[in-house]
Enzyme design. Structure first.
Site, PDB file in Angstrom:
ATOM      1  N   ASN A 140       0.863  -1.330  -0.060  1.00 21.85           N
ATOM      2  CA  ASN A 140       0.055  -0.030   0.167  1.00 21.85           C
ATOM      3  C   ASN A 140       0.992   1.184   0.136  1.00 21.85           C
ATOM      4  O   ASN A 140       1.439   1.715   1.002  1.00 21.85           O
ATOM      5  CB  ASN A 140      -0.869  -0.053   1.214  1.00 21.85           C
ATOM      6  CG  ASN A 140      -1.869   1.335   1.359  1.00 21.85           C
ATOM      7  OD1 ASN A 140      -1.705   2.028   0.499  1.00 21.85           O
ATOM      8  ND2 ASN A 140      -2.515   1.432   2.392  1.00 21.85           N
TER       9      ASN A 140
ATOM     10  N   LYS B 240       0.157   4.320  -0.363  1.00 23.30           N
ATOM     11  CA  LYS B 240      -0.683   5.331   0.048  1.00 23.30           C
ATOM     12  C   LYS B 240      -0.286   6.597  -0.864  1.00 23.30           C
ATOM     13  O   LYS B 240      -0.227   6.383  -1.983  1.00 23.30           O
ATOM     14  CB  LYS B 240      -0.188   5.731   1.640  1.00 23.30           C
ATOM     15  CG  LYS B 240      -0.252   4.625   2.672  1.00 23.30           C
ATOM     16  CD  LYS B 240      -0.080   4.604   4.005  1.00 23.30           C
ATOM     17  CE  LYS B 240      -0.240   3.241   4.580  1.00 23.30           C
ATOM     18  NZ  LYS B 240      -0.444   3.536   6.159  1.00 23.30           N
TER      19      LYS B 240
ATOM     20  N   HIS C 216      -9.758   1.073   4.847  1.00 20.96           N
ATOM     21  CA  HIS C 216      -8.424   1.609   5.279  1.00 20.96           C
ATOM     22  C   HIS C 216      -8.583   2.479   6.824  1.00 20.96           C
ATOM     23  O   HIS C 216      -9.476   3.191   6.469  1.00 20.96           O
ATOM     24  CB  HIS C 216      -7.545   1.975   4.464  1.00 20.96           C
ATOM     25  CG  HIS C 216      -6.135   1.987   5.160  1.00 20.96           C
ATOM     26  ND1 HIS C 216      -5.730   2.890   6.014  1.00 20.96           N
ATOM     27  CD2 HIS C 216      -5.071   1.098   4.941  1.00 20.96           C
ATOM     28  CE1 HIS C 216      -4.242   2.799   6.472  1.00 20.96           C
ATOM     29  NE2 HIS C 216      -4.028   1.400   5.755  1.00 20.96           N
TER      30      HIS C 216
ATOM     31  N   GLU D 135      -7.067   4.734   7.898  1.00 19.13           N
ATOM     32  CA  GLU D 135      -6.901   6.292   7.211  1.00 19.13           C
ATOM     33  C   GLU D 135      -8.020   6.925   6.472  1.00 19.13           C
ATOM     34  O   GLU D 135      -8.571   8.025   6.901  1.00 19.13           O
ATOM     35  CB  GLU D 135      -5.639   6.255   6.432  1.00 19.13           C
ATOM     36  CG  GLU D 135      -4.284   6.204   7.265  1.00 19.13           C
ATOM     37  CD  GLU D 135      -3.348   5.534   6.505  1.00 19.13           C
ATOM     38  OE1 GLU D 135      -3.275   5.802   5.288  1.00 19.13           O
ATOM     39  OE2 GLU D 135      -2.097   5.145   7.246  1.00 19.13           O
TER      40      GLU D 135
ATOM     41  N   GLU E 127      -5.176  -4.895  10.713  1.00 21.02           N
ATOM     42  CA  GLU E 127      -4.357  -3.639  10.916  1.00 21.02           C
ATOM     43  C   GLU E 127      -4.871  -2.945  12.161  1.00 21.02           C
ATOM     44  O   GLU E 127      -5.581  -1.765  12.054  1.00 21.02           O
ATOM     45  CB  GLU E 127      -4.401  -2.671   9.807  1.00 21.02           C
ATOM     46  CG  GLU E 127      -3.935  -3.264   8.489  1.00 21.02           C
ATOM     47  CD  GLU E 127      -3.553  -2.321   7.447  1.00 21.02           C
ATOM     48  OE1 GLU E 127      -2.314  -2.582   6.957  1.00 21.02           O
ATOM     49  OE2 GLU E 127      -4.357  -1.292   7.104  1.00 21.02           O
TER      50      GLU E 127
ATOM     51  N   GLY F  27       2.219   2.742  10.863  1.00 19.31           N
ATOM     52  CA  GLY F  27       3.265   3.950  10.972  1.00 19.31           C
ATOM     53  C   GLY F  27       4.012   3.956  12.241  1.00 19.31           C
ATOM     54  O   GLY F  27       4.506   5.050  12.498  1.00 19.31           O
TER      55      GLY F  27
ATOM     56  N   SER G   5       3.304  -1.751  10.613  1.00 20.59           N
ATOM     57  CA  SER G   5       4.676  -1.744  10.873  1.00 20.59           C
ATOM     58  C   SER G   5       5.567  -2.774  10.454  1.00 20.59           C
ATOM     59  O   SER G   5       6.419  -3.347  11.403  1.00 20.59           O
ATOM     60  CB  SER G   5       4.977  -1.321  12.363  1.00 20.59           C
ATOM     61  OG  SER G   5       4.697   0.036  12.799  1.00 20.59           O
TER      62      SER G   5
ATOM     63  N   GLY H 142       4.586   1.663   4.854  1.00 29.49           N
ATOM     64  CA  GLY H 142       5.887   2.402   4.447  1.00 29.49           C
ATOM     65  C   GLY H 142       6.935   1.673   3.990  1.00 29.49           C
ATOM     66  O   GLY H 142       7.901   2.355   3.071  1.00 29.49           O
TER      67      GLY H 142
HETATM   68  P1  13P Z   1       2.944   0.707   7.933  1.00 27.34           P
HETATM   69  O1  13P Z   1       3.384  -0.451   7.335  1.00 27.34           O
HETATM   70  O2  13P Z   1       3.597   1.840   7.323  1.00 27.34           O
HETATM   71  O3  13P Z   1       2.609   0.625   9.272  1.00 27.34           O
HETATM   72  O4  13P Z   1       1.275   1.071   7.179  1.00 27.34           O
HETATM   73  C1  13P Z   1       0.564  -0.290   7.294  1.00 27.34           C
HETATM   74  C2  13P Z   1      -0.618   0.310   6.520  1.00 27.34           C
HETATM   75  O5  13P Z   1      -1.767   1.132   6.901  1.00 27.34           O
HETATM   76  C3  13P Z   1      -0.817  -0.506   5.301  1.00 27.34           C
HETATM   77  O6  13P Z   1      -2.184  -0.567   4.482  1.00 27.34           O
END
Ligand code: 13P
Length: 258
Positions: free
Chosen positions: A7, A9, A94, A96, A166, A172, A211, A233
């Protein structure tokens, strides 16, 4: 089968996206066994990414979808448009989207309805915030998200279903959930998919995200309960992502040799 889903983002220019797809393709060259790899770039890069992944082992996914095939939804991307761009997967719900853009369970439900009626495979994200885990209500919280998303849905035969656990606090933060926490939640999610929804085992995949990094991917992927990883990330760093794919290849090769 193991999956690694990237992802990206809201990151990377089209040029950077092309370079990253190329590097991912290089990283699986020469491997005999590899996971299902799904790349979810920004919508701006989907068309170029599609050209590169056609007839390769990589599949393309969108970071959100719907809530309909087409229509008066300014700023959204319709299911038909995603199919047109060669997408085979769509991340939905998600955290977010839920927390920063107010997508509540009803919105996620409608997006899922649209995806279920299409050729796309949904990757439905669920996960609790820290205060819910501290109150020992994580399981109820995740179960409620699942029930709201799947309420009264038509579940087409032959379709694959992916749910990504998640936890909000792990995204993150550099603090992933422990394998024990993940396995416990994955069992609950799988139980819901198989026994409440009566979906076939070989069409259900439960992924973990939050993470995920090169240093922890193997310990997650070796768990039979963890069908794959949804990586944020670390998926936009070419070397690190190659190592995560490498970890998945190692787990699959180890399993193939027993
Ligand atoms: P990170 O791997 O940056 O923690 O993000 C996870 C995520 O939101 C994948 O959809």
């Amino acid at each position: 089968m193991k999956y690694v889903v990237a992802n990206w983002k809201m990151n990377l220019s089209v040029r950077e996206s092309i370079a990253l797809v190329r590097s991912i393709l290089r990283s699986v060259q020469g491997r005999k066994h590899f996971p299902g790899i799904v790349i979810c770039p920004s919508a701006t890069a989907l068309a170029e990414a599609h050209k590169l992944v056609t007839r390769t082992h990589l599949a393309l996914g969108a970071q959100n979808a719907g809530p309909d095939r087409a229509g008066a939804f300014t700023g959204e991307i319709g299911i038909a448009q995603l199919e047109d761009l060669g997408c085979q997967y769509a991340i939905l719900g998600h955290s977010e989207r839920r927390l920063k853009f107010g997508e509540d369970d009803a919105v996620v439900h409608d997006r899922l309805t649209a995806v279920l009626a299409s050729n796309l495979t949904p990757i439905l994200c669920v996960g609790e915030p820290m205060e819910v885990r501290q109150a020992e209500q994580a399981e109820e919280y995740v179960l409620r998200q699942l029930k709201q998303a799947f309420a009264n849905q038509k579940l087409p035969r032959g379709k694959s279903f992916m749910v990504a656990y998640e936890p909000v606090w792990a995204i993150g933060s550099g603090q992933p959930a422990s394998p024990e926490q993940i396995v416990a939640m994955h069992k609950l999610i799988r139980e819901y998919l198989l026994h409440e929804l009566k979906l076939p085992t070989d069409h259900c995949f439960v992924l973990y995200g939050g993470s995920v990094a090169a240093k922890n991917a193997y310990q997650f992927l070796r768990e039979p309960e963890i069908d794959g990883l949804l990586v944020g990330g670390a998926s936009i760093k070419a070397n690190e992502f190659a190592q995560i794919i490498g970890a998945a290849c190692d787990v699959i090769e180890a399993q193939a040799s027993v």
